[in-house]
Each structure stands twice: as structure tokens, then as C-alpha cells.
Design an enzyme around this catalytic site. Structure first.
Site, PDB file in Angstrom:
ATOM      1  N   LEU A 193      15.604 -24.562 -29.524  1.00  0.00           N
ATOM      2  CA  LEU A 193      16.813 -24.946 -30.241  1.00  0.00           C
ATOM      3  C   LEU A 193      17.437 -23.747 -30.941  1.00  0.00           C
ATOM      4  O   LEU A 193      16.731 -22.976 -31.615  1.00  0.00           O
ATOM      5  CB  LEU A 193      16.476 -26.028 -31.276  1.00  0.00           C
ATOM      6  CG  LEU A 193      17.532 -26.334 -32.345  1.00  0.00           C
ATOM      7  CD1 LEU A 193      18.793 -26.914 -31.713  1.00  0.00           C
ATOM      8  CD2 LEU A 193      16.973 -27.279 -33.403  1.00  0.00           C
ATOM      9  N   SER A 194      18.760 -23.588 -30.814  1.00  0.00           N
ATOM     10  CA  SER A 194      19.522 -22.612 -31.579  1.00  0.00           C
ATOM     11  C   SER A 194      18.999 -21.191 -31.317  1.00  0.00           C
ATOM     12  O   SER A 194      19.054 -20.729 -30.193  1.00  0.00           O
ATOM     13  CB  SER A 194      19.483 -22.996 -33.058  1.00  0.00           C
ATOM     14  OG  SER A 194      20.408 -22.265 -33.811  1.00  0.00           O
ATOM     15  N   ALA A 195      18.469 -20.499 -32.323  1.00  0.00           N
ATOM     16  CA  ALA A 195      17.872 -19.186 -32.077  1.00  0.00           C
ATOM     17  C   ALA A 195      16.706 -19.318 -31.106  1.00  0.00           C
ATOM     18  O   ALA A 195      16.454 -18.416 -30.293  1.00  0.00           O
ATOM     19  CB  ALA A 195      17.406 -18.560 -33.378  1.00  0.00           C
TER      20      ALA A 195
END
Length: 491
Positions: A160-162
Site C-alpha cells: 500500500l502507498s509507499a
């Protein structure tokens, strides 16, 4: 890319004894060691000493009890300021590890690596093959594979995300390790080379051609020429943290790597306002899939509930739309209904159960042109192989349901797409499970009480005090014979 801190765990609610006398008896039983100890179910465990760890990361892992050798392995990467425990608790991956039978590694970074505890997907010393955090994660994979005996052809990565951006890094750096990936609210590989360019990538589209995006993967891979990982891409249309243009760039990147069209082979409307677009490889098998979630802001799509396609729990950056982990596992073939493998042979058709005994299940299927042999999977794990189009699985439990798929294997030993699944139930007694408090278990004739304690009929296992406060699951393994099965029981 900067999720807030993980939320606290809920406070456990302890059952209250039926009376003060029962409370006293409970305390005495615990002190004297008379009450049975609770079963120890699988849980998230930290692993140390998994390698040289140049990226200074921490390794956590989860696997269902009694995981067989040859099962898949999934790597799941958290977002900024989150932790392995946070992702484990909310993402839904442990549910499918239990259901489909695979292990999960949860890498964790800390504020000593990055002020916001982000994986450093934009820092060359960490995103380059054989260096930093990328190498640390690779070492975790090697450690887990050795520990669990994981199938090297079924290792996957998601985040997720980074963590999603780091997933792109791992797929580009190690296509020889990962059979597939899923980038959730992330960014394409090679988008950033420092913090400044990382912010540009997050906030706006980057002007590169599909070939330039594909070259970034090919250049990072160490000269790999295929087969390439199969990649799922998840993105909310209302994401103001990671511009949705990144999902388009990720699609361009991986369709170029695969050498396939950017026009979808098919599109489907799913629950939660989600549109699924499928991009098939030349053999007709999905190579890239995108999932666009209408109105979703920045985060991981979850869908709390008990359904097979529901998972996770809501929280900061865990958003109630659709269970992304379910659809990702399905895309990878972890559900046993397709996908998986790295070969190009199509899935066998006509898989049929031709017979069962109390310990065996016999299968047949149609031949696949070019197949040197066939691999048979039971409940998602390799059960055996056959040179012909039939197989008898042995050593099974009586009265038990098993799920089977088959894949054609080429002369190089690479298994192709898996067939549709069939189920086989062996003959003999079918165990049943009953969960209730001790008082009701006795009343139903599944247990008996003596001197204030309850014992399972047949096995005579101590179930604790005779009251409504103590609850157990009893499994009837043969007529009138019950054992405590709190740690797991077939539905």
C-alpha cells in the site's frame, strides 16, 4: 503516502463467571493447573537473523498451522507510519492465508530508516537490485522459502502507498523471484530518483512513453528476459495523495513489458463501484489487471464481513469498498481456480472427479498440447504430478472435502495456468463441529460433568468448569467421540 499512525487494538472483553463461587473455582483451577491451557493458534511472528539485512528492516511472518511444503508465499508491504502488525490486522491477508493455504511475510521499516517509516522506494541505495531495502526484502523471501518449503514459482508481492511503490521496485528488480504483484495506491518503477522527484510523481502525471516506462523495468531487472510477473494495479479515483495518473502509468509500464495492447481484453463492474480491466497475454491469460475504485480516496480497499470475498477491517487508510486482497489472490490463482505458474501452457479443461474412497480421490482431465507432464494441486498446494491425464491422490482423511486444480507443465518444468477447481469428498465418517458453552455441551450430550468440571465424551478431555462462561468447540471425529477443536474446525 503519509498514512497516520496505526490505531490501537480493541480492549478484550473477558467472560464473567456465572457466580462468585464459580469465579473462586476458576482461580483455583488456574493456580493448580487443572483447567486446560488455551490452544495456541497461528499468529504474527518476528524473525531475526534472516540475512545481512543491508536495508535495516525487520521481518515478520504469518502462516496457518500445518502449512504443507510447496505452498505459495506472499510479501505484504505496509504504508508510511504504519507497521507490519497494522497491515496484518487490517489488510485481510491472514484470512486468505488460512483459507487458501500460503505464508505471508510482512516486512517492516522504522523511523530510523525514514522519518515517516516509509519504505525508501525513491532512494537509489534502497531501490537498486542487490542493495539496501530491496535486498533485505529479497533475503526475507529466501529465508521464508527455506523455512516453509515454499513453491519458488509462486512467490508474490503486494503493498500500500509507499509499500505499493516498493512493490513496483521489487517487481522490477526481481522478476526472477516474483511470479506476480499487486500495487495498491502506489507508483510505477523508475518514477523517482530522489525525494524531490518522488513528490512530483505523487502529485502529477509524469511525461514518459510506455516504452520508457517498460525500459525502467527492463533496466532494473539485471538482464531478465522473462517470463514477467503478472501485475494487478489498484487505485481510487478520488485519491489526492497519489495522483490516479500513476495507475495509468503503471498499466503502461507493465503492458509494455509484456508486449501487449493497452486496450483491455475485457472490463467488468465489481462491487464497491470498482471497474476491473483485464489485459491478456498472447495465450489469453490475464497478464495485467487494473481495479479503479470510484470515489475512493487514498488507501487500501477492504470489505469487512464473513463472505468469501469479504475481508479486512476499516481504519485510517483502510477504506470500505471491496476486498482488494480477495481479488488479488484470485488474480494470482491462490484460490486454486486459475492463474499461478510461470509457464505459457493453457489450463487443462474437463477436470473431473472419477471416484473416491475413504483415503483416495481419483481425477481425470483433457490433454494439453505440448505438456510434458501435469501438476496436481490439492487445496492450493502441490499434491503430485502425472505424465498422463489421470491421477489418484492418496493418504487422505475420511469424510473430508478437498479442492483440486491441475496445470500443464512444459519440458522446462514450468507449470502453466491452472484449471477450474473441482471438489472431492472422501467416503467415511464426516466430522462435525459444535461450538457452545460448557453447560449446553453437556445438555446436548456431547460432554459430561463431574465434580464441577466438564469432559468431552469419548476423548474425556478436560473442558474446564461446568458453567455458561466457558465456551469450546467440539469436533465429533467418529460417532459419539468428541475432541476439543478450538484452534480450527471445518465448517
Amino acid at each position: 503516502m503519509n498514512p497516520t499512525s496505526p490505531h490501537p487494538l480493541p480492549r478484550r472483553s473477558w467472560p464473567r463467571p456465572a457466580s462468585a463461587a464459580a469465579l473462586v473455582l476458576s482461580l483455583i483451577a488456574v493456580v493448580l493447573g487443572l483447567a486446560p491451557a488455551p490452544a495456541q493458534a497461528a499468529s504474527l511472528q518476528q524473525v531475526t537473523g534472516f540475512g545481512s539485512n543491508p536495508g535495516n528492516l525487520q521481518m515478520f511472518q504469518y502462516a496457518p498451522d500445518n502449512l504443507p511444503s510447496g505452498a505459495p508465499l506472499v510479501v505484504a508491504l505496509h504504508g508510511c507510519t504504519q507497521s507490519a502488525s497494522d497491515y496484518y490486522s487490517h489488510s485481510g491477508w491472514p484470512k486468505y492465508a488460512d483459507l487458501y493455504g500460503f505464508a505471508v511475510v510482512f516486512p517492516q521499516t522504522t523511523s530510523s530508516n525514514n522519518a515517516n517509516s516509509c519504505f525508501n522506494w525513491f532512494q537509489s541505495s534502497d531501490y537498486t537490485r542487490g542493495q539496501g531495502e530491496a535486498l533485505s526484502i529479497r533475503q526475507m523471501v529466501d529465508n521464508a522459502r527455506a523455512h516453509y518449503g515454499s513453491d519458488p514459482g509462486r512467490v508474490y508481492v503486494t503493498g500500500l502507498s509507499a509499500g505499493g511503490a516498493m512493490t513496483s521496485v521489487m517487481l522490477a528488480d526481481y522478476p526472477d523471484v516474483f511470479a506476480g504483484g499487486s500495487i495498491d495506491s502506489g507508483l510505477p518503477a523508475g518514477c523517482a530518483t530522489d525525494l524531490s522527484s518522488a513528490l512530483t510523481c505523487q502529485n502529477s502525471a509524469v511525461s514518459k512513453t510506455p516504452k520508457q516506462w517498460g525500459d525502467a523495468v527492463r533496466g532494473a531487472s539485471g538482464g531478465w528476459s522473462g517470463p514477467w510477473p503478472r501485475v494487478a494495479i489498484w487505485q481510487g479515483t478520488a485519491d489526492t495523495t497519489v495522483n490516479p495518473a500513476n495507475a495509468t502509468e503503471e498499466r503502461d509500464q507493465w503492458t509494455d513489458v509484456w508486449g501487449i495492447s493497452r486496450t483491455p481484453s475485457s472490463t467488468t463492474t465489481l462491487t464497491g463501484g470498482t471497474t476491473q480491466a483485464v489485459y491478456d497475454d498472447p495465450s489469453g491469460k490475464p497478464a495485467v489487471e487494473t481495479f479503479s475504485v470510484s470515489g475512493m480516496a487514498h488507501g487500501l480497499a477492504v470489505d469487512p464481513g464473513t463472505g468469501a470475498d469479504q475481508c479486512g477491517s476499516t481504519g485510517t487508510y483502510y477504506l470500505d469498498y471491496i476486498c482488494s486482497s480477495y481479488w488479488t489472490a484470485k488474480f494470482w490463482g491462490l484460490d486454486g481456480a486459475g492463474g499461478g505458474g510461470t509457464g505459457s501452457l493453457p489450463a487443462p479443461t474437463g477436470l473431473t472427479v472419477t471416484g473416491t474412497t475413504d483415503t483416495t480421490a481419483s481425477l481425470t482431465w483433457s490433454a494439453v498440447s505440448g505438456a510434458a507432464s501435469y501438476t496436481v494441486y490439492r487445496d492450493g498446494a502441490k499434491a503430485g504430478s502425472a505424465t498422463g491425464t489421470s491421477y489418484t491422490d492418496t493418504g487422505l482423511g475420511s469424510g473430508t472435502k478437498y479442492t483440486y486444480t491441475v496445470a500443464a507443465t512444459d519440458s522446462g518444468g514450468a507449470a502453466g495456468a491452472r484449471s477450474s477447481a473441482v471438489t472431492a469428498t472422501t467416503t467415511g465418517y464426516q466430522p462435525q463441529c459444535f461450538r457452545d458453552n460448557n453447560y449446553n455441551q453437556v445438555a446436548a450430550g456431547r460432554a459430561h460433568q463431574s465434580l464441577g468440571y466438564v469432559y468431552a465424551n469419548g476423548s474425556n478431555q478436560n473442558m474446564g468448569l461446568y458453567n455458561v462462561a466457558v465456551t469450546h468447540t467440539l469436533k465429533e471425529t467418529s460417532a459419539g467421540y468428541y475432541v476439543i477443536a478450538d484452534s480450527g474446525c471445518p465448517s
